[in-house]
Design a protein around this motif. Structure first.
Motif, PDB file in Angstrom:
ATOM      1  N   PHE A 130       0.831  -1.203   0.000  1.00  0.00           N
ATOM      2  CA  PHE A 130       0.000   0.000   0.000  1.00  0.00           C
ATOM      3  C   PHE A 130       0.873   1.263   0.000  1.00  0.00           C
ATOM      4  O   PHE A 130       0.628   2.196  -0.767  1.00  0.00           O
ATOM      5  CB  PHE A 130      -0.937  -0.022   1.209  1.00  0.00           C
ATOM      6  N   LEU A 131       1.904   1.284   0.845  1.00  0.00           N
ATOM      7  CA  LEU A 131       2.816   2.434   0.879  1.00  0.00           C
ATOM      8  C   LEU A 131       3.553   2.601  -0.447  1.00  0.00           C
ATOM      9  O   LEU A 131       3.748   3.722  -0.922  1.00  0.00           O
ATOM     10  CB  LEU A 131       3.828   2.269   2.009  1.00  0.00           C
ATOM     11  N   PHE A 132       3.980   1.483  -1.036  1.00  0.00           N
ATOM     12  CA  PHE A 132       4.653   1.562  -2.323  1.00  0.00           C
ATOM     13  C   PHE A 132       3.725   2.162  -3.378  1.00  0.00           C
ATOM     14  O   PHE A 132       4.137   3.005  -4.179  1.00  0.00           O
ATOM     15  CB  PHE A 132       5.138   0.176  -2.769  1.00  0.00           C
ATOM     16  N   GLY A 133       2.464   1.754  -3.363  1.00  0.00           N
ATOM     17  CA  GLY A 133       1.499   2.309  -4.315  1.00  0.00           C
ATOM     18  C   GLY A 133       1.286   3.795  -4.114  1.00  0.00           C
ATOM     19  O   GLY A 133       1.186   4.554  -5.091  1.00  0.00           O
ATOM     20  N   ILE A 134       1.209   4.224  -2.868  1.00  0.00           N
ATOM     21  CA  ILE A 134       1.055   5.656  -2.585  1.00  0.00           C
ATOM     22  C   ILE A 134       2.258   6.429  -3.114  1.00  0.00           C
ATOM     23  O   ILE A 134       2.112   7.456  -3.792  1.00  0.00           O
ATOM     24  CB  ILE A 134       0.867   5.897  -1.075  1.00  0.00           C
ATOM     25  N   GLY A 135       3.464   5.942  -2.815  1.00  0.00           N
ATOM     26  CA  GLY A 135       4.662   6.621  -3.295  1.00  0.00           C
ATOM     27  C   GLY A 135       4.745   6.651  -4.810  1.00  0.00           C
ATOM     28  O   GLY A 135       5.126   7.664  -5.409  1.00  0.00           O
ATOM     29  N   PHE A 136       4.365   5.551  -5.451  1.00  0.00           N
ATOM     30  CA  PHE A 136       4.416   5.480  -6.909  1.00  0.00           C
ATOM     31  C   PHE A 136       3.421   6.449  -7.538  1.00  0.00           C
ATOM     32  O   PHE A 136       3.735   7.119  -8.531  1.00  0.00           O
ATOM     33  CB  PHE A 136       4.138   4.042  -7.362  1.00  0.00           C
ATOM     34  N   MET A 137       2.229   6.549  -6.952  1.00  0.00           N
ATOM     35  CA  MET A 137       1.237   7.483  -7.484  1.00  0.00           C
ATOM     36  C   MET A 137       1.670   8.936  -7.280  1.00  0.00           C
ATOM     37  O   MET A 137       1.438   9.776  -8.154  1.00  0.00           O
ATOM     38  CB  MET A 137      -0.133   7.232  -6.840  1.00  0.00           C
ATOM     39  N   ILE A 138       2.293   9.232  -6.168  1.00  0.00           N
ATOM     40  CA  ILE A 138       2.827  10.575  -5.954  1.00  0.00           C
ATOM     41  C   ILE A 138       3.889  10.875  -7.002  1.00  0.00           C
ATOM     42  O   ILE A 138       3.923  11.960  -7.588  1.00  0.00           O
ATOM     43  CB  ILE A 138       3.400  10.723  -4.530  1.00  0.00           C
TER      44      ILE A 138
END
Length: 120
Positions: free
Chosen positions: A15-23
Motif C-alpha cells: 500500500f505504501l509503495f502504491g502511494i509513493g508510486f502514485m505521488i
C-alpha cells in the motif's frame, strides 16, 4: 480476507509503495516527487525487514553461550536494509541538490514549467 489479516505488514508495504508510486507519477513538483520516492524506499525497507523476521528466533547476539544457528534470525536482511537506508539518504540528498540547482537556474521546481522555459 484471512490471508490479508495475517500478512498485514506486507499489505501495508505494498500500500505504501502504491502511494509513493502514485505521488511520483501524478505530481509535477520535484519536492513531492522526492517525497514519493522516499515513501517507496521506506515501503521496500519495511517489506524486507518483515520478510527477514522469524517469530520465535533471537537476534544473533551471543549472551549466554552459543546456540545452534537455527535459533538465530538471519542478520543479512537487516544489514542489507541498513545499507539501503544509507543509499536512499544519499540519493535523496543528491536529488535535493539537483532541485536547488534547477530552482537557481529556472526559478521554479515544477517540471512542466521547466520544460516550457527550456523550449522542449
Amino acid at each position: 480476507m484471512q490471508i490479508l489479516l495475517n500478512n498485514y505488514m506486507i499489505v501495508g508495504a505494498i500500500f505504501l509503495f502504491g502511494i509513493g508510486f502514485m505521488i511520483l507519477l501524478l505530481h509535477n513538483n520535484l519536492i513531492k516527487k522526492i517525497i514519493g520516492m522516499n515513501i517507496m524506499d521506506t515501503s521496500i525497507f519495511l517489506l524486507f525487514v518483515n520478510l527477514g523476521y522469524i517469530k520465535g528466533k533471537e537476534a544473533p547476539i551471543i549472551i549466554d553461550g552459543v546456540m545452534h544457528a537455527s535459533g538465530y534470525v538471519n542478520p543479512i536482511p537487516t544489514g542489507l536494509m541498513l545499507t539501503g537506508i544509507v543509499v536512499a539518504v544519499s540519493v535523496t540528498a543528491f536529488m535535493l541538490a539537483l532541485t536547488i540547482k534547477l530552482y537557481e537556474k529556472y526559478g521554479t521546481i515544477e517540471l512542466d514549467e521547466i520544460q516550457n522555459l527550456r523550449g522542449d
